[in-house]
Design a protein around this motif. Structure first.
Motif, PDB file in Angstrom:
ATOM      1  N   ARG A 172       0.865  -1.189   0.000  1.00 56.13           N
ATOM      2  CA  ARG A 172       0.000   0.000   0.000  1.00 56.13           C
ATOM      3  C   ARG A 172       0.903   1.242   0.000  1.00 56.13           C
ATOM      4  NH1 ARG A 172      -5.448   1.142   0.702  1.00 56.13           N
ATOM      5  NH2 ARG A 172      -5.832   3.218   1.560  1.00 56.13           N
ATOM      6  N   TRP A 173       1.792   1.276  -0.972  1.00 57.07           N
ATOM      7  CA  TRP A 173       2.700   2.412  -1.184  1.00 57.07           C
ATOM      8  C   TRP A 173       2.251   3.097  -2.464  1.00 57.07           C
ATOM      9  CZ3 TRP A 173       7.610   3.453   1.404  1.00 57.07           C
ATOM     10  CH2 TRP A 173       8.356   4.482   0.812  1.00 57.07           C
ATOM     11  N   PHE A 174       1.877   4.363  -2.349  1.00 60.72           N
ATOM     12  CA  PHE A 174       1.287   5.085  -3.477  1.00 60.72           C
ATOM     13  C   PHE A 174       2.284   6.073  -4.077  1.00 60.72           C
ATOM     14  CE2 PHE A 174      -2.153   3.775  -0.719  1.00 60.72           C
ATOM     15  CZ  PHE A 174      -3.091   3.259  -1.609  1.00 60.72           C
ATOM     16  N   ALA A 175       2.240   6.195  -5.393  1.00 61.42           N
ATOM     17  CA  ALA A 175       2.984   7.275  -6.034  1.00 61.42           C
ATOM     18  C   ALA A 175       2.491   8.616  -5.483  1.00 61.42           C
ATOM     19  CB  ALA A 175       2.811   7.219  -7.551  1.00 61.42           C
ATOM     20  N   ASP A 332      -4.491  -1.059 -11.528  1.00 62.70           N
ATOM     21  CA  ASP A 332      -4.435  -1.433 -10.123  1.00 62.70           C
ATOM     22  C   ASP A 332      -5.847  -1.351  -9.568  1.00 62.70           C
ATOM     23  OD1 ASP A 332      -2.197  -1.948  -7.977  1.00 62.70           O
ATOM     24  OD2 ASP A 332      -3.723  -0.739  -6.985  1.00 62.70           O
ATOM     25  N   HIS A 333      -6.173  -2.246  -8.633  1.00 60.19           N
ATOM     26  CA  HIS A 333      -7.557  -2.295  -8.149  1.00 60.19           C
ATOM     27  C   HIS A 333      -7.783  -1.475  -6.887  1.00 60.19           C
ATOM     28  CE1 HIS A 333      -5.950  -5.387  -5.397  1.00 60.19           C
ATOM     29  NE2 HIS A 333      -7.021  -5.160  -4.647  1.00 60.19           N
ATOM     30  N   VAL A 334      -6.729  -0.932  -6.257  1.00 60.68           N
ATOM     31  CA  VAL A 334      -6.863  -0.212  -4.990  1.00 60.68           C
ATOM     32  C   VAL A 334      -6.973   1.297  -5.238  1.00 60.68           C
ATOM     33  CG1 VAL A 334      -5.762   0.342  -2.792  1.00 60.68           C
ATOM     34  CG2 VAL A 334      -5.634  -1.989  -3.702  1.00 60.68           C
ATOM     35  N   PHE A 362      -3.138  18.638  -6.700  1.00 58.10           N
ATOM     36  CA  PHE A 362      -2.146  17.756  -6.062  1.00 58.10           C
ATOM     37  C   PHE A 362      -2.607  17.251  -4.688  1.00 58.10           C
ATOM     38  CE2 PHE A 362       0.169  20.364  -9.072  1.00 58.10           C
ATOM     39  CZ  PHE A 362       0.924  19.425  -9.767  1.00 58.10           C
ATOM     40  N   LYS A 363      -3.922  17.178  -4.479  1.00 56.41           N
ATOM     41  CA  LYS A 363      -4.444  16.689  -3.204  1.00 56.41           C
ATOM     42  C   LYS A 363      -4.918  15.233  -3.281  1.00 56.41           C
ATOM     43  CE  LYS A 363      -5.698  21.213  -1.373  1.00 56.41           C
ATOM     44  NZ  LYS A 363      -6.777  22.084  -0.843  1.00 56.41           N
ATOM     45  N   ARG A 364      -4.490  14.536  -4.333  1.00 55.70           N
ATOM     46  CA  ARG A 364      -4.729  13.098  -4.438  1.00 55.70           C
ATOM     47  C   ARG A 364      -3.394  12.401  -4.683  1.00 55.70           C
ATOM     48  NH1 ARG A 364      -6.927  11.888  -9.020  1.00 55.70           N
ATOM     49  NH2 ARG A 364      -7.513  13.876  -9.977  1.00 55.70           N
ATOM     50  N   LEU A 365      -3.228  11.225  -4.121  1.00 56.22           N
ATOM     51  CA  LEU A 365      -2.030  10.436  -4.384  1.00 56.22           C
ATOM     52  C   LEU A 365      -2.180   9.668  -5.694  1.00 56.22           C
ATOM     53  CD1 LEU A 365      -1.157   8.971  -0.850  1.00 56.22           C
ATOM     54  CD2 LEU A 365      -0.318  11.065  -1.939  1.00 56.22           C
ATOM     55  N   GLY A 366      -1.054   9.171  -6.183  1.00 61.87           N
ATOM     56  CA  GLY A 366      -1.058   8.357  -7.387  1.00 61.87           C
ATOM     57  C   GLY A 366      -1.363   6.899  -7.078  1.00 61.87           C
ATOM     58  N   VAL A 367      -1.297   6.089  -8.113  1.00 68.53           N
ATOM     59  CA  VAL A 367      -1.620   4.664  -8.033  1.00 68.53           C
ATOM     60  C   VAL A 367      -0.524   3.921  -7.269  1.00 68.53           C
ATOM     61  CG1 VAL A 367      -2.001   2.599  -9.461  1.00 68.53           C
ATOM     62  CG2 VAL A 367      -2.980   4.801 -10.152  1.00 68.53           C
ATOM     63  N   ARG A 368      -0.891   2.796  -6.643  1.00 68.41           N
ATOM     64  CA  ARG A 368       0.091   1.973  -5.921  1.00 68.41           C
ATOM     65  C   ARG A 368       1.240   1.538  -6.829  1.00 68.41           C
ATOM     66  NH1 ARG A 368      -2.052  -3.379  -3.332  1.00 68.41           N
ATOM     67  NH2 ARG A 368      -2.812  -3.611  -5.472  1.00 68.41           N
ATOM     68  N   VAL A 369       2.428   1.518  -6.253  1.00 67.06           N
ATOM     69  CA  VAL A 369       3.599   1.006  -6.962  1.00 67.06           C
ATOM     70  C   VAL A 369       4.332   0.015  -6.060  1.00 67.06           C
ATOM     71  CG1 VAL A 369       3.917   3.011  -8.470  1.00 67.06           C
ATOM     72  CG2 VAL A 369       4.984   2.992  -6.200  1.00 67.06           C
ATOM     73  N   VAL A 382       8.241  -9.976   5.177  1.00 70.32           N
ATOM     74  CA  VAL A 382       7.194  -9.139   5.758  1.00 70.32           C
ATOM     75  C   VAL A 382       6.403  -8.452   4.646  1.00 70.32           C
ATOM     76  CG1 VAL A 382       6.762  -7.049   7.125  1.00 70.32           C
ATOM     77  CG2 VAL A 382       8.442  -8.748   7.901  1.00 70.32           C
ATOM     78  N   VAL A 383       5.096  -8.424   4.779  1.00 73.78           N
ATOM     79  CA  VAL A 383       4.229  -7.640   3.889  1.00 73.78           C
ATOM     80  C   VAL A 383       3.660  -6.502   4.731  1.00 73.78           C
ATOM     81  CG1 VAL A 383       2.199  -7.625   2.404  1.00 73.78           C
ATOM     82  CG2 VAL A 383       3.681  -9.648   2.473  1.00 73.78           C
ATOM     83  N   GLU A 384       4.065  -5.292   4.407  1.00 71.71           N
ATOM     84  CA  GLU A 384       3.633  -4.115   5.152  1.00 71.71           C
ATOM     85  C   GLU A 384       2.436  -3.496   4.464  1.00 71.71           C
ATOM     86  OE1 GLU A 384       4.295  -3.095   7.964  1.00 71.71           O
ATOM     87  OE2 GLU A 384       4.201  -0.917   8.131  1.00 71.71           O
ATOM     88  N   ASN A 385       1.367  -3.327   5.201  1.00 68.04           N
ATOM     89  CA  ASN A 385       0.130  -2.808   4.621  1.00 68.04           C
ATOM     90  C   ASN A 385      -0.009  -1.318   4.888  1.00 68.04           C
ATOM     91  OD1 ASN A 385      -0.904  -5.871   5.885  1.00 68.04           O
ATOM     92  ND2 ASN A 385      -0.772  -5.516   3.688  1.00 68.04           N
ATOM     93  N   LYS A 386      -1.082  -0.894   5.507  1.00 65.07           N
ATOM     94  CA  LYS A 386      -1.362   0.534   5.669  1.00 65.07           C
ATOM     95  C   LYS A 386      -0.289   1.237   6.486  1.00 65.07           C
ATOM     96  CE  LYS A 386      -5.045   3.681   7.202  1.00 65.07           C
ATOM     97  NZ  LYS A 386      -4.951   4.542   6.025  1.00 65.07           N
ATOM     98  N   GLY A 387      -0.027   2.495   6.130  1.00 68.77           N
ATOM     99  CA  GLY A 387       1.008   3.279   6.772  1.00 68.77           C
ATOM    100  C   GLY A 387       0.817   3.439   8.267  1.00 68.77           C
ATOM    101  N   ARG A 388       1.948   3.573   8.949  1.00 67.77           N
ATOM    102  CA  ARG A 388       1.944   3.750  10.405  1.00 67.77           C
ATOM    103  C   ARG A 388       2.829   4.935  10.773  1.00 67.77           C
ATOM    104  NH1 ARG A 388       3.444  -2.243  12.636  1.00 67.77           N
ATOM    105  NH2 ARG A 388       3.132  -3.336  10.662  1.00 67.77           N
ATOM    106  N   ASN A 389       2.892   5.205  12.062  1.00 70.07           N
ATOM    107  CA  ASN A 389       3.854   6.138  12.669  1.00 70.07           C
ATOM    108  C   ASN A 389       3.599   7.609  12.397  1.00 70.07           C
ATOM    109  OD1 ASN A 389       5.160   3.948  13.679  1.00 70.07           O
ATOM    110  ND2 ASN A 389       6.926   4.059  12.326  1.00 70.07           N
ATOM    111  N   ASN A 390       2.628   7.928  11.551  1.00 70.43           N
ATOM    112  CA  ASN A 390       2.403   9.351  11.307  1.00 70.43           C
ATOM    113  C   ASN A 390       0.962   9.658  10.946  1.00 70.43           C
ATOM    114  OD1 ASN A 390       3.780  11.868  11.369  1.00 70.43           O
ATOM    115  ND2 ASN A 390       3.598  12.022   9.161  1.00 70.43           N
TER     116      ASN A 390
END
Length: 445
Positions: A172-175, A332-334, A362-369, A382-390
Protein backbone atom coordinates in the motif's frame (compact mmCIF):
# COMPACT_ATOMS: atom_id res chain seq x y z
CA UNK A 1 33.66 -0.59 10.27
CA UNK A 2 34.93 1.75 12.97
CA UNK A 3 33.72 0.78 16.42
CA UNK A 4 32.50 -2.66 15.35
CA UNK A 5 33.95 -5.94 16.57
CA UNK A 6 33.59 -8.36 13.68
CA UNK A 7 32.92 -12.06 14.14
CA UNK A 8 32.95 -14.64 11.36
CA UNK A 9 29.94 -16.88 10.88
CA UNK A 10 29.18 -19.79 8.59
CA UNK A 11 29.24 -19.25 4.87
CA UNK A 12 25.93 -18.13 3.43
CA UNK A 13 25.28 -18.55 -0.31
CA UNK A 14 28.90 -19.49 -0.79
CA UNK A 15 30.29 -16.38 0.94
CA UNK A 16 31.54 -15.89 4.47
CA UNK A 17 29.78 -12.99 6.14
CA UNK A 18 31.30 -10.62 8.64
CA UNK A 19 28.65 -9.83 11.23
CA UNK A 20 28.84 -6.80 13.50
CA UNK A 21 28.63 -7.63 17.18
CA UNK A 22 25.98 -4.97 17.75
CA UNK A 23 22.75 -6.94 17.55
CA UNK A 24 20.12 -5.78 20.04
CA UNK A 25 22.21 -2.74 20.99
CA UNK A 26 21.08 0.82 20.32
CA UNK A 27 17.98 2.11 18.55
CA UNK A 28 17.14 1.90 14.86
CA UNK A 29 19.25 4.94 14.04
CA UNK A 30 22.39 3.12 15.18
CA UNK A 31 21.76 0.40 12.58
CA UNK A 32 21.39 2.56 9.47
CA UNK A 33 24.29 4.77 8.37
CA UNK A 34 23.76 4.66 4.60
CA UNK A 35 20.58 4.86 2.54
CA UNK A 36 20.45 3.70 -1.08
CA UNK A 37 17.45 4.66 -3.25
CA UNK A 38 16.72 3.14 -6.67
CA UNK A 39 13.65 4.52 -8.46
CA UNK A 40 12.54 2.44 -11.42
CA UNK A 41 9.84 3.39 -13.94
CA UNK A 42 6.20 2.96 -14.73
CA UNK A 43 4.73 -0.19 -13.23
CA UNK A 44 1.72 -0.48 -10.95
CA UNK A 45 1.64 -2.79 -7.95
CA UNK A 46 -0.94 -5.12 -9.48
CA UNK A 47 0.90 -5.39 -12.79
CA UNK A 48 4.29 -6.12 -11.30
CA UNK A 49 3.59 -7.64 -7.87
CA UNK A 50 -0.10 -8.56 -8.02
CA UNK A 51 0.74 -12.13 -8.96
CA UNK A 52 3.16 -12.81 -6.09
CA UNK A 53 2.02 -15.86 -4.14
CA UNK A 54 4.51 -16.37 -1.29
CA UNK A 55 2.24 -14.64 1.25
CA UNK A 56 -1.53 -14.59 1.64
CA UNK A 57 -1.20 -11.06 3.07
CA UNK A 58 -0.37 -9.51 -0.32
CA UNK A 59 -3.29 -7.46 -1.64
CA UNK A 60 -2.80 -8.43 -5.27
CA UNK A 61 -4.81 -10.13 -8.00
CA UNK A 62 -4.57 -13.82 -7.11
CA UNK A 63 -7.71 -13.62 -5.01
CA UNK A 64 -9.27 -10.56 -6.61
CA UNK A 65 -11.14 -10.73 -9.91
CA UNK A 66 -10.21 -7.41 -11.50
CA UNK A 67 -12.04 -6.43 -14.68
CA UNK A 68 -12.64 -3.31 -16.79
CA UNK A 69 -14.86 -2.56 -19.76
CA UNK A 70 -13.91 -1.16 -23.12
CA UNK A 71 -16.11 1.87 -22.43
CA UNK A 72 -16.20 2.63 -18.71
CA UNK A 73 -18.16 5.83 -19.25
CA UNK A 74 -21.16 3.73 -20.30
CA UNK A 75 -22.69 2.34 -17.07
CA UNK A 76 -24.65 -0.27 -19.04
CA UNK A 77 -21.52 -1.89 -20.47
CA UNK A 78 -20.26 -4.94 -18.63
CA UNK A 79 -16.74 -5.31 -17.26
CA UNK A 80 -15.75 -7.84 -19.87
CA UNK A 81 -11.96 -7.46 -20.00
CA UNK A 82 -10.33 -9.14 -17.02
CA UNK A 83 -6.75 -9.15 -15.76
CA UNK A 84 -4.80 -12.36 -16.12
CA UNK A 85 -1.23 -13.66 -15.73
CA UNK A 86 -0.48 -12.84 -19.34
CA UNK A 87 1.69 -9.69 -19.28
CA UNK A 88 4.38 -9.56 -21.96
CA UNK A 89 8.12 -9.21 -21.51
CA UNK A 90 7.90 -6.12 -23.74
CA UNK A 91 4.64 -4.21 -23.39
CA UNK A 92 3.24 -3.58 -26.88
CA UNK A 93 2.04 -0.11 -25.87
CA UNK A 94 3.04 2.58 -23.38
CA UNK A 95 -0.24 3.43 -21.63
CA UNK A 96 -1.26 7.04 -21.19
CA UNK A 97 -0.18 8.32 -17.77
CA UNK A 98 -0.84 12.03 -18.06
CA UNK A 99 -2.95 13.49 -15.27
CA UNK A 100 -6.01 13.59 -17.53
CA UNK A 101 -5.36 10.03 -18.71
CA UNK A 102 -5.05 8.82 -15.13
CA UNK A 103 -8.33 10.60 -14.32
CA UNK A 104 -10.01 8.37 -16.89
CA UNK A 105 -8.31 5.28 -15.47
CA UNK A 106 -9.39 6.06 -11.91
CA UNK A 107 -12.75 7.83 -12.32
CA UNK A 108 -13.94 6.74 -15.81
CA UNK A 109 -13.92 10.41 -16.80
CA UNK A 110 -11.28 12.96 -17.68
CA UNK A 111 -13.07 15.53 -15.53
CA UNK A 112 -13.74 14.46 -11.93
CA UNK A 113 -14.99 17.30 -9.76
CA UNK A 114 -12.01 17.75 -7.41
CA UNK A 115 -14.08 19.50 -4.74
CA UNK A 116 -16.54 16.61 -4.71
CA UNK A 117 -13.68 14.11 -4.65
CA UNK A 118 -12.00 15.89 -1.74
CA UNK A 119 -15.30 15.85 0.17
CA UNK A 120 -15.49 12.09 -0.27
CA UNK A 121 -18.58 12.15 -2.48
CA UNK A 122 -16.90 10.81 -5.62
CA UNK A 123 -14.57 7.86 -5.37
CA UNK A 124 -12.23 6.28 -7.87
CA UNK A 125 -13.81 3.16 -9.37
CA UNK A 126 -10.53 1.96 -10.98
CA UNK A 127 -12.49 0.79 -14.06
CA UNK A 128 -11.04 2.98 -16.79
CA UNK A 129 -7.59 1.51 -17.56
CA UNK A 130 -8.80 -0.57 -20.49
CA UNK A 131 -10.99 2.29 -21.73
CA UNK A 132 -8.05 4.68 -21.72
CA UNK A 133 -5.87 2.11 -23.47
CA UNK A 134 -8.54 1.53 -26.10
CA UNK A 135 -8.99 5.27 -26.67
CA UNK A 136 -5.30 6.20 -26.71
CA UNK A 137 -4.32 3.47 -29.17
CA UNK A 138 -7.58 3.54 -31.09
CA UNK A 139 -8.20 -0.16 -30.78
CA UNK A 140 -11.21 -2.34 -30.06
CA UNK A 141 -8.96 -5.38 -29.76
CA UNK A 142 -9.64 -6.61 -26.24
CA UNK A 143 -6.44 -8.64 -26.07
CA UNK A 144 -4.34 -5.58 -26.85
CA UNK A 145 -6.29 -3.33 -24.49
CA UNK A 146 -6.05 -5.90 -21.69
CA UNK A 147 -2.28 -5.41 -21.57
CA UNK A 148 -3.04 -2.39 -19.41
CA UNK A 149 -4.31 -4.65 -16.60
CA UNK A 150 -2.58 -8.01 -17.13
CA UNK A 151 0.04 -9.04 -14.58
CA UNK A 152 3.23 -11.08 -14.20
CA UNK A 153 3.60 -14.45 -12.52
CA UNK A 154 6.25 -14.91 -9.79
CA UNK A 155 8.39 -16.81 -12.25
CA UNK A 156 8.29 -13.96 -14.77
CA UNK A 157 9.56 -11.48 -12.15
CA UNK A 158 11.66 -14.02 -10.26
CA UNK A 159 14.35 -11.48 -9.26
CA UNK A 160 11.83 -9.09 -7.68
CA UNK A 161 9.97 -12.06 -6.17
CA UNK A 162 13.13 -13.32 -4.44
CA UNK A 163 13.89 -9.86 -3.11
CA UNK A 164 10.34 -9.53 -1.78
CA UNK A 165 10.44 -12.99 -0.17
CA UNK A 166 13.64 -12.10 1.65
CA UNK A 167 12.85 -8.57 2.82
CA UNK A 168 9.87 -6.21 3.24
CA UNK A 169 7.24 -5.64 0.55
CA UNK A 170 4.89 -2.64 0.82
CA UNK A 171 1.53 -3.39 -0.77
CA UNK A 172 0.00 0.00 0.00
CA UNK A 173 2.70 2.41 -1.18
CA UNK A 174 1.29 5.09 -3.48
CA UNK A 175 2.98 7.27 -6.03
CA UNK A 176 2.97 10.94 -5.05
CA UNK A 177 1.07 12.23 -8.10
CA UNK A 178 -1.56 10.52 -10.31
CA UNK A 179 0.49 11.48 -13.34
CA UNK A 180 3.81 11.05 -15.13
CA UNK A 181 7.43 10.48 -14.22
CA UNK A 182 9.09 13.79 -13.41
CA UNK A 183 6.39 15.32 -11.17
CA UNK A 184 6.57 12.12 -9.11
CA UNK A 185 10.35 12.18 -8.98
CA UNK A 186 10.23 15.82 -7.91
CA UNK A 187 7.87 14.96 -5.05
CA UNK A 188 10.14 12.09 -4.06
CA UNK A 189 13.20 14.36 -3.91
CA UNK A 190 11.72 17.66 -2.73
CA UNK A 191 8.21 17.08 -1.37
CA UNK A 192 6.54 18.96 -4.23
CA UNK A 193 6.64 19.36 -8.01
CA UNK A 194 6.23 23.17 -7.76
CA UNK A 195 3.04 22.94 -9.83
CA UNK A 196 4.50 20.81 -12.63
CA UNK A 197 2.12 18.08 -13.75
CA UNK A 198 3.89 16.89 -16.89
CA UNK A 199 7.44 16.16 -18.06
CA UNK A 200 8.02 19.71 -19.30
CA UNK A 201 11.28 21.41 -20.20
CA UNK A 202 11.90 22.80 -16.70
CA UNK A 203 13.14 19.36 -15.67
CA UNK A 204 15.78 19.48 -18.41
CA UNK A 205 17.29 22.87 -17.56
CA UNK A 206 17.65 22.89 -13.74
CA UNK A 207 14.35 24.77 -13.73
CA UNK A 208 12.79 23.83 -10.38
CA UNK A 209 13.41 26.51 -7.72
CA UNK A 210 12.37 24.61 -4.59
CA UNK A 211 14.73 23.22 -2.00
CA UNK A 212 15.47 19.54 -2.60
CA UNK A 213 16.79 16.74 -0.43
CA UNK A 214 20.11 17.12 -2.24
CA UNK A 215 20.43 20.75 -1.14
CA UNK A 216 19.16 19.85 2.31
CA UNK A 217 21.79 17.13 2.77
CA UNK A 218 24.57 19.41 1.59
CA UNK A 219 23.49 22.09 4.04
CA UNK A 220 23.56 19.51 6.84
CA UNK A 221 27.01 18.22 5.84
CA UNK A 222 25.67 14.78 4.88
CA UNK A 223 27.35 13.19 1.86
CA UNK A 224 25.28 12.27 -1.17
CA UNK A 225 25.69 11.20 -4.77
CA UNK A 226 23.29 10.90 -7.70
CA UNK A 227 24.58 7.95 -9.72
CA UNK A 228 22.95 7.98 -13.12
CA UNK A 229 22.72 6.20 -16.42
CA UNK A 230 20.44 8.89 -17.73
CA UNK A 231 21.24 12.06 -19.66
CA UNK A 232 22.63 15.41 -18.61
CA UNK A 233 21.36 17.98 -21.06
CA UNK A 234 18.17 19.46 -22.55
CA UNK A 235 16.58 17.56 -25.38
CA UNK A 236 18.44 14.33 -24.65
CA UNK A 237 15.80 12.53 -22.61
CA UNK A 238 15.32 12.30 -18.86
CA UNK A 239 17.78 14.14 -16.67
CA UNK A 240 18.99 12.56 -13.43
CA UNK A 241 16.73 13.75 -10.63
CA UNK A 242 19.28 15.98 -8.89
CA UNK A 243 19.53 17.92 -12.17
CA UNK A 244 15.91 19.09 -11.84
CA UNK A 245 16.86 21.82 -9.39
CA UNK A 246 18.28 25.30 -9.85
CA UNK A 247 20.41 24.90 -6.71
CA UNK A 248 22.21 21.89 -8.18
CA UNK A 249 23.39 24.08 -11.02
CA UNK A 250 24.22 27.28 -9.14
CA UNK A 251 25.99 25.46 -6.28
CA UNK A 252 28.20 23.47 -8.63
CA UNK A 253 26.83 20.18 -7.27
CA UNK A 254 26.07 19.13 -10.84
CA UNK A 255 29.83 18.79 -11.34
CA UNK A 256 30.68 17.04 -8.07
CA UNK A 257 27.62 15.00 -7.10
CA UNK A 258 26.13 13.67 -10.35
CA UNK A 259 28.30 10.85 -11.70
CA UNK A 260 27.97 7.90 -14.10
CA UNK A 261 26.37 4.72 -12.84
CA UNK A 262 29.61 2.82 -13.37
CA UNK A 263 31.00 4.77 -10.42
CA UNK A 264 28.28 3.32 -8.19
CA UNK A 265 29.51 -0.23 -8.72
CA UNK A 266 33.10 0.81 -8.02
CA UNK A 267 32.14 2.76 -4.89
CA UNK A 268 29.94 -0.05 -3.56
CA UNK A 269 32.71 -2.59 -4.04
CA UNK A 270 35.27 -0.35 -2.31
CA UNK A 271 32.95 0.62 0.56
CA UNK A 272 32.93 4.27 -0.54
CA UNK A 273 29.20 4.87 -0.96
CA UNK A 274 28.05 8.19 0.56
CA UNK A 275 25.47 8.48 3.32
CA UNK A 276 22.78 8.98 0.69
CA UNK A 277 22.94 7.17 -2.65
CA UNK A 278 20.34 8.01 -5.29
CA UNK A 279 20.27 5.97 -8.51
CA UNK A 280 18.69 6.90 -11.84
CA UNK A 281 18.42 4.06 -14.36
CA UNK A 282 18.51 4.54 -18.08
CA UNK A 283 15.11 5.30 -19.56
CA UNK A 284 13.47 3.79 -21.47
CA UNK A 285 15.00 0.92 -23.42
CA UNK A 286 16.73 -1.62 -21.19
CA UNK A 287 16.98 -0.83 -17.45
CA UNK A 288 13.92 0.98 -16.20
CA UNK A 289 10.89 -1.29 -16.91
CA UNK A 290 9.35 1.67 -18.79
CA UNK A 291 7.93 0.36 -22.09
CA UNK A 292 9.49 -0.72 -24.36
CA UNK A 293 12.19 -1.74 -21.85
CA UNK A 294 11.92 -5.54 -21.45
CA UNK A 295 11.05 -6.92 -18.05
CA UNK A 296 13.98 -9.34 -18.32
CA UNK A 297 16.53 -6.55 -18.74
CA UNK A 298 15.00 -4.53 -15.92
CA UNK A 299 15.17 -7.57 -13.67
CA UNK A 300 18.81 -8.08 -14.56
CA UNK A 301 19.50 -4.44 -13.68
CA UNK A 302 17.90 -4.54 -10.23
CA UNK A 303 19.69 -7.84 -9.58
CA UNK A 304 23.01 -6.12 -10.27
CA UNK A 305 22.20 -3.16 -8.02
CA UNK A 306 21.11 -5.45 -5.19
CA UNK A 307 24.20 -7.64 -5.43
CA UNK A 308 26.48 -4.59 -5.47
CA UNK A 309 24.85 -3.30 -2.27
CA UNK A 310 24.60 -6.72 -0.62
CA UNK A 311 28.27 -7.57 -1.18
CA UNK A 312 29.61 -4.14 -0.30
CA UNK A 313 31.65 -3.71 2.90
CA UNK A 314 28.89 -1.23 3.88
CA UNK A 315 26.05 -3.78 3.73
CA UNK A 316 25.83 -4.18 7.49
CA UNK A 317 24.79 -0.54 7.96
CA UNK A 318 22.77 0.06 4.77
CA UNK A 319 19.07 0.45 4.02
CA UNK A 320 18.23 -0.08 0.34
CA UNK A 321 14.83 1.11 -0.93
CA UNK A 322 13.59 0.01 -4.36
CA UNK A 323 10.49 1.73 -5.70
CA UNK A 324 8.87 2.81 -8.97
CA UNK A 325 8.15 6.44 -9.79
CA UNK A 326 4.57 5.86 -10.96
CA UNK A 327 2.23 3.26 -12.41
CA UNK A 328 2.79 4.17 -16.06
CA UNK A 329 -0.88 3.78 -16.90
CA UNK A 330 -0.96 0.11 -15.88
CA UNK A 331 -3.91 -1.10 -13.85
CA UNK A 332 -4.43 -1.43 -10.12
CA UNK A 333 -7.56 -2.30 -8.15
CA UNK A 334 -6.86 -0.21 -4.99
CA UNK A 335 -8.18 3.39 -5.05
CA UNK A 336 -5.49 5.94 -4.10
CA UNK A 337 -6.11 8.19 -1.08
CA UNK A 338 -7.72 11.58 -1.68
CA UNK A 339 -7.84 14.85 0.25
CA UNK A 340 -4.19 14.68 1.29
CA UNK A 341 -1.92 17.72 1.70
CA UNK A 342 -0.33 19.04 -1.45
CA UNK A 343 3.34 19.94 -1.46
CA UNK A 344 2.39 23.59 -1.93
CA UNK A 345 -0.53 25.67 -3.18
CA UNK A 346 0.40 25.80 -6.87
CA UNK A 347 -2.21 24.42 -9.28
CA UNK A 348 -1.60 22.65 -12.60
CA UNK A 349 -3.78 22.86 -15.72
CA UNK A 350 -3.70 20.72 -18.86
CA UNK A 351 -6.00 20.02 -21.79
CA UNK A 352 -7.76 16.66 -21.74
CA UNK A 353 -8.25 14.56 -24.91
CA UNK A 354 -11.74 16.04 -25.33
CA UNK A 355 -10.26 19.53 -25.68
CA UNK A 356 -11.46 20.77 -22.29
CA UNK A 357 -9.10 21.94 -19.56
CA UNK A 358 -8.65 20.21 -16.23
CA UNK A 359 -7.06 21.76 -13.15
CA UNK A 360 -5.33 19.62 -10.56
CA UNK A 361 -4.50 20.67 -6.99
CA UNK A 362 -2.15 17.76 -6.06
CA UNK A 363 -4.44 16.69 -3.20
CA UNK A 364 -4.73 13.10 -4.44
CA UNK A 365 -2.03 10.44 -4.38
CA UNK A 366 -1.06 8.36 -7.39
CA UNK A 367 -1.62 4.66 -8.03
CA UNK A 368 0.09 1.97 -5.92
CA UNK A 369 3.60 1.01 -6.96
CA UNK A 370 5.79 -1.93 -5.84
CA UNK A 371 8.23 -0.94 -3.10
CA UNK A 372 10.81 -2.97 -1.17
CA UNK A 373 12.74 -2.24 2.02
CA UNK A 374 16.02 -4.16 1.97
CA UNK A 375 18.58 -4.47 4.76
CA UNK A 376 20.10 -7.06 7.08
CA UNK A 377 18.13 -5.23 9.78
CA UNK A 378 14.63 -5.95 8.42
CA UNK A 379 12.70 -9.18 8.86
CA UNK A 380 12.26 -11.76 6.13
CA UNK A 381 9.09 -11.97 4.07
CA UNK A 382 7.19 -9.14 5.76
CA UNK A 383 4.23 -7.64 3.89
CA UNK A 384 3.63 -4.11 5.15
CA UNK A 385 0.13 -2.81 4.62
CA UNK A 386 -1.36 0.53 5.67
CA UNK A 387 1.01 3.28 6.77
CA UNK A 388 1.94 3.75 10.40
CA UNK A 389 3.85 6.14 12.67
CA UNK A 390 2.40 9.35 11.31
CA UNK A 391 -1.27 8.86 10.50
CA UNK A 392 -0.79 9.19 6.74
CA UNK A 393 -0.17 6.72 3.96
CA UNK A 394 3.01 5.27 2.53
CA UNK A 395 3.94 7.32 -0.48
CA UNK A 396 7.13 8.59 -2.12
CA UNK A 397 7.52 11.38 0.43
CA UNK A 398 7.68 8.71 3.14
CA UNK A 399 11.33 8.43 2.13
CA UNK A 400 11.89 12.12 2.90
CA UNK A 401 10.06 11.72 6.20
CA UNK A 402 12.30 8.77 7.10
CA UNK A 403 15.46 10.71 6.23
CA UNK A 404 14.15 13.61 8.31
CA UNK A 405 13.78 11.29 11.29
CA UNK A 406 17.07 9.50 10.68
CA UNK A 407 19.30 12.56 10.34
CA UNK A 408 17.35 15.29 12.15
CA UNK A 409 16.47 17.23 9.00
CA UNK A 410 13.71 19.82 8.71
CA UNK A 411 10.56 19.15 6.72
CA UNK A 412 10.50 20.05 3.04
CA UNK A 413 6.71 20.33 2.61
CA UNK A 414 3.26 19.62 4.07
CA UNK A 415 3.15 16.40 2.02
CA UNK A 416 6.27 15.19 3.82
CA UNK A 417 4.67 16.05 7.16
CA UNK A 418 1.65 13.92 6.22
CA UNK A 419 3.53 10.85 5.04
CA UNK A 420 3.77 7.61 6.98
CA UNK A 421 7.26 6.45 7.84
CA UNK A 422 8.79 3.04 8.38
CA UNK A 423 11.53 3.00 10.99
CA UNK A 424 9.51 0.47 13.01
CA UNK A 425 10.43 -2.10 10.35
CA UNK A 426 14.11 -1.86 11.30
CA UNK A 427 14.73 -4.51 13.93
CA UNK A 428 17.45 -5.12 16.51
CA UNK A 429 18.47 -8.43 14.95
CA UNK A 430 21.16 -8.63 12.29
CA UNK A 431 20.27 -11.28 9.71
CA UNK A 432 22.88 -13.66 8.33
CA UNK A 433 20.53 -15.36 5.85
CA UNK A 434 20.21 -12.59 3.23
CA UNK A 435 21.14 -13.91 -0.25
CA UNK A 436 24.47 -12.73 -1.63
CA UNK A 437 23.30 -13.40 -5.19
CA UNK A 438 19.85 -13.58 -6.72
CA UNK A 439 18.30 -15.86 -9.32
CA UNK A 440 18.64 -14.99 -12.98
CA UNK A 441 15.70 -13.38 -14.81
CA UNK A 442 13.07 -15.47 -16.52
CA UNK A 443 14.34 -16.70 -19.92
CA UNK A 444 11.62 -15.32 -22.20
CA UNK A 445 13.70 -16.01 -25.29
Amino acid sequence: MVGFKLITVAAISGLALAVPNIANKGDWKSKIKNVVILVEENRSFDTFAGGLSYSKDIDGLLHHNYCNSMNASDPTQKDDVCAGPRANDVAPDDPNHSISGVNMQLFSTWHPDESVVDAGHQRENMRGFVTEQSYTFKTLNKTRAAEAINYYTPDQVRVFNEMAENFVLFDRWFAAVPGPTNPNRAYLTSGTSHGHGKNDNAFNVYGLPQRSVFQQLSEAGISWMNYQNSTTGPGLGFNPDAAFYTWTNTSGAYKTNIVPLTQFYADAKAGRLPKFTYINPECCSYQSFHPPSPITLGENFIKGIYEAVRNSPQWEETLFILTFDEHGGFGDHVPPPVNVPAGDGILYTETAPDGKNITFDFKRLGVRVPTLLISPWVSKGVVENKGRNNGGEYTHTSILKFLQNLWGLDSLSPRVDYSATFEHLITGDYRTDTPATLVNPYPYN
